[in-house]
Design a protein around this motif. Structure first.
Motif, short mmCIF file in Angstrom:
data_model
loop_
_atom_site.label_atom_id
_atom_site.label_comp_id
_atom_site.label_asym_id
_atom_site.label_seq_id
_atom_site.Cartn_x
_atom_site.Cartn_y
_atom_site.Cartn_z
N CYS A 47 82.31 98.90 73.46
CA CYS A 47 83.56 99.59 73.16
C CYS A 47 83.48 100.25 71.79
O CYS A 47 83.88 101.40 71.62
N ALA A 94 89.85 104.50 75.51
CA ALA A 94 91.06 103.72 75.72
C ALA A 94 90.84 102.68 76.83
O ALA A 94 91.28 101.53 76.73
N ASP A 95 90.15 103.09 77.88
CA ASP A 95 89.82 102.16 78.96
C ASP A 95 88.91 101.05 78.45
O ASP A 95 89.07 99.87 78.80
N LYS A 97 88.76 99.85 75.45
CA LYS A 97 89.52 98.92 74.60
C LYS A 97 90.22 97.87 75.46
O LYS A 97 90.32 96.70 75.08
N ARG A 98 90.69 98.29 76.63
CA ARG A 98 91.29 97.33 77.56
C ARG A 98 90.24 96.38 78.11
O ARG A 98 90.44 95.16 78.17
N LEU A 99 89.08 96.92 78.48
CA LEU A 99 88.01 96.11 79.04
C LEU A 99 87.37 95.17 78.02
O LEU A 99 86.74 94.19 78.38
N GLN A 101 88.88 93.22 76.09
CA GLN A 101 89.61 91.96 75.95
C GLN A 101 88.83 90.84 76.63
O GLN A 101 88.38 90.98 77.76
N LYS A 127 83.29 93.62 84.02
CA LYS A 127 83.92 94.53 83.07
C LYS A 127 82.93 95.03 82.02
O LYS A 127 83.09 96.15 81.51
N THR A 131 82.32 98.88 81.16
CA THR A 131 82.39 99.32 79.76
C THR A 131 81.15 100.11 79.38
O THR A 131 81.24 101.15 78.71
#
Length: 217
Positions: A47, A94-95, A97-99, A101, A127, A131
């Motif tokens: 990321c 942005a995707d 950053k979600r992945l 987590q 994930k 990523t």
């Protein structure tokens, strides 16, 4: 031996048909937290990798940050140039950053308090794979934008590695003139990044980048 395995405390043994009989395969019953944590950490690193690339791409299309034509087109105001390519890079980051987590920190109690604590290693691995793919697309977009910028500079007096990377993309993709959908160029740059022949050429100039890699046949 098979009877001992069946009577053991091993969790979820596999019974596999073998010819006219069955074979019991003992499971190791490990907890996958170490692998899950590694996948989570790698996803965070990927990321960050994509985020840095997106920031460089942003500067390439932003006239306040350089001396290039806005959005890398000579017809800015009439054509959008590479603007949407940068939008795509921002969306992919942005995707990511979600992945990024962590999955390993999650857990649930199921089956009447019967089930063990889970590592969610499979979720972490899946994930991470997404990523990394997103990150490669962000790099491909930066590659596309950087090559367009070099076209607009109108010079070929660049470092050997820079020139090689630029010319390598131009072997399969011309300067973008908005005569077709931009996603086709992004996909072409993505595929070019993954070609081992291109990597081998770059390593011939800078072998220290991947000292353990052997040239492809």
């Amino acid at each position: 031996m098979e009877e001992k395995k069946l009577r053991s405390a091993t969790d979820n043994p596999l019974v596999v048909p073998v010819e006219d009989d069955n074979q019991t395969v003992t499971q190791a019953n490990p907890h996958g937290a170490s692998v899950a944590m590694a996948c989570d950490l790698l996803a965070i690193a990927a990321c960050e990798w994509s985020s840095i690339s997106e920031r460089r791409a942003y500067r390439l299309v932003t006239p306040q940050a350089n001396q290039l034509p806005p959005f890398l087109t000579t017809e800015s105001g009439v054509k959008s140039g590479m603007m949407i390519a940068h939008y795509s890079a921002a969306s992919l980051v942005a995707d990511n950053k979600r992945l990024a987590q962590p999955a390993v920190t999650d857990n649930f109690i199921t089956s009447g308090l019967q089930e063990d604590h889970l590592s969610f290693g499979e979720s972490a691995a899946l994930k991470l794979d997404k990523t990394l793919d997103n990150a490669f697309y962000v790099l491909a977009i930066e590659y596309l934008l950087a090559s367009q910028a070099l076209d607009l500079i109108g010079s070929d007096e660049f470092a050997k590695g820079t020139s090689l990377a630029w010319k390598s993309l131009r072997e399969v993709l011309p300067t973008y003139q908005e005569e077709h959908a931009l996603h086709l160029d992004i996909e072409a740059a993505y595929q070019r990044l993954k070609e081992t022949q291109v990597i081998d050429k770059l390593l011939s100039i800078a072998p220290n980048l991947l000292p353990n890699r052997q040239p492809s046949d």
